[in-house]
Design a protein around this motif. Sequence first.
Motif, mmCIF file in Angstrom:
data_model
loop_
_atom_site.group_PDB
_atom_site.id
_atom_site.type_symbol
_atom_site.label_atom_id
_atom_site.label_comp_id
_atom_site.label_asym_id
_atom_site.label_seq_id
_atom_site.Cartn_x
_atom_site.Cartn_y
_atom_site.Cartn_z
ATOM 1 N N GLU A 57 0.832 -1.204 0.000
ATOM 2 C CA GLU A 57 0.000 0.000 0.000
ATOM 3 C C GLU A 57 0.866 1.253 0.000
ATOM 4 O OE1 GLU A 57 -3.686 1.983 2.563
ATOM 5 O OE2 GLU A 57 -2.290 0.622 3.564
ATOM 6 N N VAL A 58 1.917 1.231 0.802
ATOM 7 C CA VAL A 58 2.847 2.366 0.825
ATOM 8 C C VAL A 58 3.493 2.543 -0.540
ATOM 9 C CG1 VAL A 58 4.929 3.298 1.916
ATOM 10 C CG2 VAL A 58 3.247 2.050 3.293
ATOM 11 N N ALA A 59 3.845 1.423 -1.180
ATOM 12 C CA ALA A 59 4.482 1.476 -2.505
ATOM 13 C C ALA A 59 3.572 2.147 -3.529
ATOM 14 C CB ALA A 59 4.859 0.073 -2.964
ATOM 15 N N ARG A 60 2.281 1.917 -3.426
ATOM 16 C CA ARG A 60 1.357 2.558 -4.386
ATOM 17 C C ARG A 60 1.377 4.071 -4.228
ATOM 18 N NH1 ARG A 60 -1.628 -2.213 -3.262
ATOM 19 N NH2 ARG A 60 -2.838 -1.231 -1.599
ATOM 20 N N SER A 61 1.463 4.550 -2.996
ATOM 21 C CA SER A 61 1.542 6.001 -2.789
ATOM 22 C C SER A 61 2.866 6.552 -3.296
ATOM 23 C CB SER A 61 1.360 6.332 -1.303
ATOM 24 O OG SER A 61 0.029 6.103 -0.905
ATOM 25 N N VAL A 62 3.943 5.815 -3.086
ATOM 26 C CA VAL A 62 5.231 6.231 -3.646
ATOM 27 C C VAL A 62 5.140 6.317 -5.164
ATOM 28 C CG1 VAL A 62 7.649 5.592 -3.981
ATOM 29 C CG2 VAL A 62 6.584 5.281 -1.734
ATOM 30 N N ALA A 63 4.544 5.307 -5.772
ATOM 31 C CA ALA A 63 4.425 5.273 -7.238
ATOM 32 C C ALA A 63 3.625 6.467 -7.752
ATOM 33 C CB ALA A 63 3.773 3.970 -7.674
ATOM 34 N N ASN A 64 2.551 6.808 -7.050
ATOM 35 C CA ASN A 64 1.760 7.975 -7.474
ATOM 36 C C ASN A 64 2.591 9.245 -7.429
ATOM 37 O OD1 ASN A 64 -0.522 6.413 -7.886
ATOM 38 N ND2 ASN A 64 -1.374 6.796 -5.849
ATOM 39 N N GLY A 65 3.441 9.348 -6.406
ATOM 40 C CA GLY A 65 4.306 10.521 -6.306
ATOM 41 C C GLY A 65 5.340 10.567 -7.413
ATOM 42 N N VAL A 66 5.876 9.412 -7.769
ATOM 43 C CA VAL A 66 6.847 9.358 -8.861
ATOM 44 C C VAL A 66 6.192 9.787 -10.171
ATOM 45 C CG1 VAL A 66 8.315 7.821 -10.243
ATOM 46 C CG2 VAL A 66 8.269 7.587 -7.746
ATOM 47 N N TRP A 67 5.000 9.238 -10.459
ATOM 48 C CA TRP A 67 4.278 9.641 -11.675
ATOM 49 C C TRP A 67 4.021 11.147 -11.679
ATOM 50 C CZ3 TRP A 67 4.454 6.867 -15.714
ATOM 51 C CH2 TRP A 67 4.247 5.493 -15.728
ATOM 52 N N SER A 232 7.704 11.416 -0.936
ATOM 53 C CA SER A 232 9.012 10.769 -1.120
ATOM 54 C C SER A 232 9.182 10.313 -2.562
ATOM 55 C CB SER A 232 9.151 9.580 -0.166
ATOM 56 O OG SER A 232 9.141 10.013 1.183
ATOM 57 N N GLY A 233 8.102 9.839 -3.180
ATOM 58 C CA GLY A 233 8.155 9.478 -4.597
ATOM 59 C C GLY A 233 8.499 10.672 -5.460
ATOM 60 N N ARG A 234 7.891 11.806 -5.163
ATOM 61 C CA ARG A 234 8.215 13.034 -5.909
ATOM 62 C C ARG A 234 9.675 13.418 -5.711
ATOM 63 N NH1 ARG A 234 3.623 16.170 -7.628
ATOM 64 N NH2 ARG A 234 5.123 17.850 -7.916
ATOM 65 N N LEU A 235 10.131 13.326 -4.437
ATOM 66 C CA LEU A 235 11.502 13.718 -4.128
ATOM 67 C C LEU A 235 12.517 12.809 -4.815
ATOM 68 C CD1 LEU A 235 13.513 15.503 -2.629
ATOM 69 C CD2 LEU A 235 13.149 14.084 -0.586
ATOM 70 N N ALA A 236 12.176 11.535 -4.984
ATOM 71 C CA ALA A 236 13.101 10.614 -5.649
ATOM 72 C C ALA A 236 13.427 11.090 -7.059
ATOM 73 C CB ALA A 236 12.500 9.209 -5.686
ATOM 74 N N VAL A 237 12.434 11.617 -7.763
ATOM 75 C CA VAL A 237 12.662 12.139 -9.109
ATOM 76 C C VAL A 237 13.596 13.342 -9.057
ATOM 77 C CG1 VAL A 237 11.541 13.156 -11.137
ATOM 78 C CG2 VAL A 237 10.442 11.257 -9.912
ATOM 79 N N GLU A 238 13.401 14.190 -8.053
ATOM 80 C CA GLU A 238 14.279 15.351 -7.898
ATOM 81 C C GLU A 238 15.709 14.920 -7.587
ATOM 82 O OE1 GLU A 238 15.095 18.866 -4.654
ATOM 83 O OE2 GLU A 238 12.989 18.372 -5.049
#
Length: 568
Positions: A57-67, A232-238
Amino acid sequence: MELRSSRWYSGNDRNSYIHRAWMRRGLPREAFEGDRPHIAIANTASDLTPCNSHLDEVARSVANGVWAAGGVPLNLPVVSLGETNVRPTAMLWRNLAAMAAEELLRANPVDGAVLLGGCDKTIPSLLMAAASVDLPALVVPGGPMLTGHFRGAPLGCGTDVWRLSEEVRAGTLSREAFLESESSMIRSRGHCNTMGTASTMACVAEALGMTLPGTAGTPAPDSRLLERAHESGRLAVELVSRGRRPSHVMTRGSFLNAIVTLAAVGGSTNAVVHLLAIAGRLGVELTLDDFDRTGSGVPLLVDLQPAGRHLMDDLHRAGGLAAVLKEVEDLLDPTAIAVTGRPLVEHLAGAEIHDGDVIRRRSDPLLPDAGIAVLRGNLAPGGAVIKPAAASPELLRHRGRAVVFDSVEDVHARLDSPDLDVDETSVLVLRGCGPKGYPGMPEVGNLPLPAKLLEKGVRDMVRVSDARMSGTAYGTVVLHTAPEAAAGGPLARVRTGDPIVLDVAARRLDVDVPDAELAARPPVTTGHARPARGWERLYVEHVTQADRGADLDFLIGSGGDHVGRESH
């Protein structure tokens, strides 16, 4: 900026065709074009690691942030280690999990990673992997469970298992009541709600700068954890676009900040071996003595089990880790940065204590000096550790007669025997349980007390071993004695009846036997592991001692993210 993943996907030849075509199972063409970073979500979710079972479930939120940030998220299941179920000990496979994660990150077309861990060994192994491959990365800790209650009283998972089981053995709690509490202890998803190793390593990861600040300690069922995962997903892209790697974040100053944090929160002794191993992967100079030098004098501010009374969701509502670190901000390295690129201390602005019973002020600590103490002497020439915050103050200076056990099985066979020659002044010594000897250095150092002493009301004794103990455990327990007995350490030459001298203030651990006599004794080698094949054999042949992090000697240092030769 050329993305690392473009070395797989760019071009019009047969190999780039293969790499793209087999990945196009719902991914649009633009996922392989331009400057879209591919972010691996290193996911330790597993039904057999119950503390991490919610990480999908946490991974899905990370994935949404990455997208949302323009990246491409890719779920990457990695080795998962559950402390409660894995035998002989999860620590045996920490290095294997780290090696596997490192190799998978290096071998695949990814530009960065988000590391999802919770249970004790998962965050350390992922940080070791990230340090070794040095791709842009950050951690999302899975968070602690909510507090369970039994008969109106809160239960600290782990800590109250040790406490209640001893009360059963003492005859002050019925076995029926003990078993009834079992269904109350684990209230929700998440890892242990005490300041055990899982909670400690989440706090340490944040102190190292490797989480989005403010994430560590967020309870697993709290919707804000999913919000932080998205961010955190968004930050990973940065991180990829900025080229900000773990080696830029985890500097020596960051490790010293982690040691300050370890003391202030009353964290687990297991953090010592994990931090030494992570530093070794980065080439950062860190030794056992740094834990004493930097942690000495740091006050214990968090009133949390096992060193105190409260539990992790109390810490979160009381202001969280930021409020704790704000109180010791002057002890932190102001130049050490977080994954945000800003100094960690800048993220403490505005942090407040909302419950002074849970987080104490610097002027009113639980203990004025709570750092992990490093002991040396003729019983531990390579060092040993003790957690004063979880010990009985009157036992921190003690002399007693050794009662020696050669293995865990020996403990089980003899500990409760009415004929065992032991009293409350004795020192229980367990050997053969270090990295090589067990193998894997299990959490058996907090030996149960002999039944006949429990019946007399004794609840703590000095215990010495080459093993570890659970971060949820407590007592006057000396751990990680190095070299271990199986590596020829002095523990192998101790005999029942030898006087053991512990002096924590003087940082000494000795056996009061003349050095010449001790050296002349033949070492006891019964009970030591002698694996014939597989990972255990590789581990025993190459594991370092606890004072160097119990890593494998050939994994120390960074391998980088170099792309290997073409596969077709």
